[in-house]
Write a protein that holds these residues in place. Structure first.
Motif, short mmCIF file in Angstrom:
data_model
loop_
_atom_site.label_atom_id
_atom_site.label_comp_id
_atom_site.label_asym_id
_atom_site.label_seq_id
_atom_site.Cartn_x
_atom_site.Cartn_y
_atom_site.Cartn_z
N MET A 69 0.84 -1.20 0.00
CA MET A 69 0.00 0.00 0.00
C MET A 69 0.88 1.25 0.00
O MET A 69 1.97 1.24 0.56
N GLU A 70 0.35 2.28 -0.64
CA GLU A 70 1.03 3.58 -0.67
C GLU A 70 0.11 4.60 -0.02
O GLU A 70 -1.08 4.62 -0.29
N MET A 71 0.68 5.43 0.83
CA MET A 71 -0.08 6.48 1.50
C MET A 71 0.52 7.82 1.10
O MET A 71 1.70 8.07 1.32
N GLN A 72 -0.30 8.67 0.48
CA GLN A 72 0.13 10.01 0.11
C GLN A 72 -0.39 10.99 1.16
O GLN A 72 -1.59 11.03 1.44
N GLN A 91 0.46 -10.84 5.15
CA GLN A 91 1.42 -11.75 5.78
C GLN A 91 2.34 -12.31 4.71
O GLN A 91 1.94 -12.43 3.57
N PRO A 92 3.56 -12.60 4.99
CA PRO A 92 4.16 -12.75 6.31
C PRO A 92 4.68 -11.46 6.92
O PRO A 92 5.06 -11.43 8.07
N VAL A 93 4.71 -10.35 6.17
CA VAL A 93 5.26 -9.10 6.70
C VAL A 93 4.29 -8.48 7.70
O VAL A 93 4.64 -8.21 8.83
N GLY A 94 3.06 -8.21 7.28
CA GLY A 94 2.03 -7.70 8.17
C GLY A 94 2.34 -6.38 8.84
O GLY A 94 2.13 -6.21 10.03
N GLU A 95 2.82 -5.39 8.07
CA GLU A 95 3.16 -4.09 8.65
C GLU A 95 1.89 -3.29 8.95
O GLU A 95 0.91 -3.37 8.22
N ALA A 96 1.95 -2.49 9.99
CA ALA A 96 0.84 -1.60 10.34
C ALA A 96 0.92 -0.33 9.50
O ALA A 96 1.98 0.03 8.97
N VAL A 97 -0.19 0.37 9.42
CA VAL A 97 -0.25 1.61 8.65
C VAL A 97 0.71 2.66 9.21
O VAL A 97 1.15 3.56 8.49
N GLN A 98 1.10 2.54 10.47
CA GLN A 98 2.02 3.49 11.08
C GLN A 98 3.40 3.48 10.39
O GLN A 98 4.12 4.46 10.46
#
Length: 188
Positions: free
Chosen positions: A124-127, A159-166
Motif C-alpha cells: 500500500m502507498e499512502m500520500q 502476511q508474512p510481513v504484516g506491517e501496520a499503517v504506522q
C-alpha cells in the motif's frame, strides 16, 4: 645476513607495484588531498539557511484527516531534521524567533501491488499532503508559505510481513520533514 640479502641470494625479488596499482594509489592520495582542502575551506551546509534567525518553534500540525497519529510523527521528524541539518535551535513559541506550523490536509491510500491468489493489497502507498508556514514571530511576516506539499509512505499489510499503517505514517512524515527543511534554505 639481512633479510633482503637472503631474499636476493635465494633468487627472490620483492614484488613491484604494477603501473595500474601506482595509478590507484595516486588517485587515493589525490582524493584525500581534495577532501582535506574542502574541509579546510570552511564550507558548511548550515550557511545556506537564513542567518537572521536562531530559534524555531515546531508545534504539532493540525490534522484535518481521519488518519490520527501522523501529526505526532511529523512533529518529531521536523524537530530532528531542524536540529540535525540547520543552525537553528528548537524553542517554545514564547521564546522562539520563528514558528513552523501547518496542517495535514489530505491523506490518500492506494494499492500498489496485489497478491496473485486472492487479490488482496500486498503493498500500500499512502500520500500525505500538508500546507505549512514558516513565520517570523518578531514581525508577524511569513518567511515561507507553501500549500500542497505531498510525500509518500509505503507499507506491506499482508502476511508474512504484516506491517501496520504506522509504517507508512513514519515514512511519509520523514519525507515531508526533509522536504520542508529543504524549503527553509535561503536563496543562494
Amino acid at each position: 645476513m639481512s633479510h633482503d640479502s637472503m631474499q636476493a641470494s635465494a633468487g627472490h625479488r620483492a614484488p613491484r607495484p604494477s603501473p595500474r596499482q601506482g595509478r590507484g594509489v595516486a588517485m587515493v592520495v589525490c582524493c584525500v588531498v581534495v577532501g582535506l582542502s574542502l574541509v579546510g575551506c570552511g564550507y558548511r551546509t548550515a550557511e545556506t539557511y537564513p542567518t537572521a534567525y536562531a530559534t524555531v518553534s515546531v508545534p504539532i500540525f493540525e490534522n484535518r484527516t481521519f488518519y490520527k497519529g501522523i501529526e505526532f510523527a511529523l512533529a518529531e521528524a521536523l524537530t530532528k531534521q531542524i536540529t540535525s541539518r540547520t543552525p537553528y535551535r528548537i524553542a517554545s513559541p514564547g521564546a522562539a524567533d520563528t514558528i513552523l506550523q501547518g496542517s495535514i490536509t489530505r491523506i490518500e491510500q492506494f494499492s500498489v501491488a496485489r497478491t496473485g491468489d486472492s487479490s488482496l493489497p500486498e503493498q500500500m502507498e499512502m500520500q500525505v499532503t500538508v500546507d505549512f508556514q514558516w513565520k517570523d514571530l518578531r514581525t508577524g511576516e511569513d518567511i515561507i508559505d507553501r500549500a500542497g506539499f505531498t510525500a509518500v509512505g509505503r507499507y506491506i499489510p499482508t502476511q508474512p510481513v504484516g506491517e501496520a499503517v504506522q509504517v507508512a505514517h513514519f515514512d511519509a512524515a520523514n519525507s515531508l520533514a526533509q522536504d520542508i527543511v529543504d524549503q527553509m534554505r535561503g536563496d543562494w
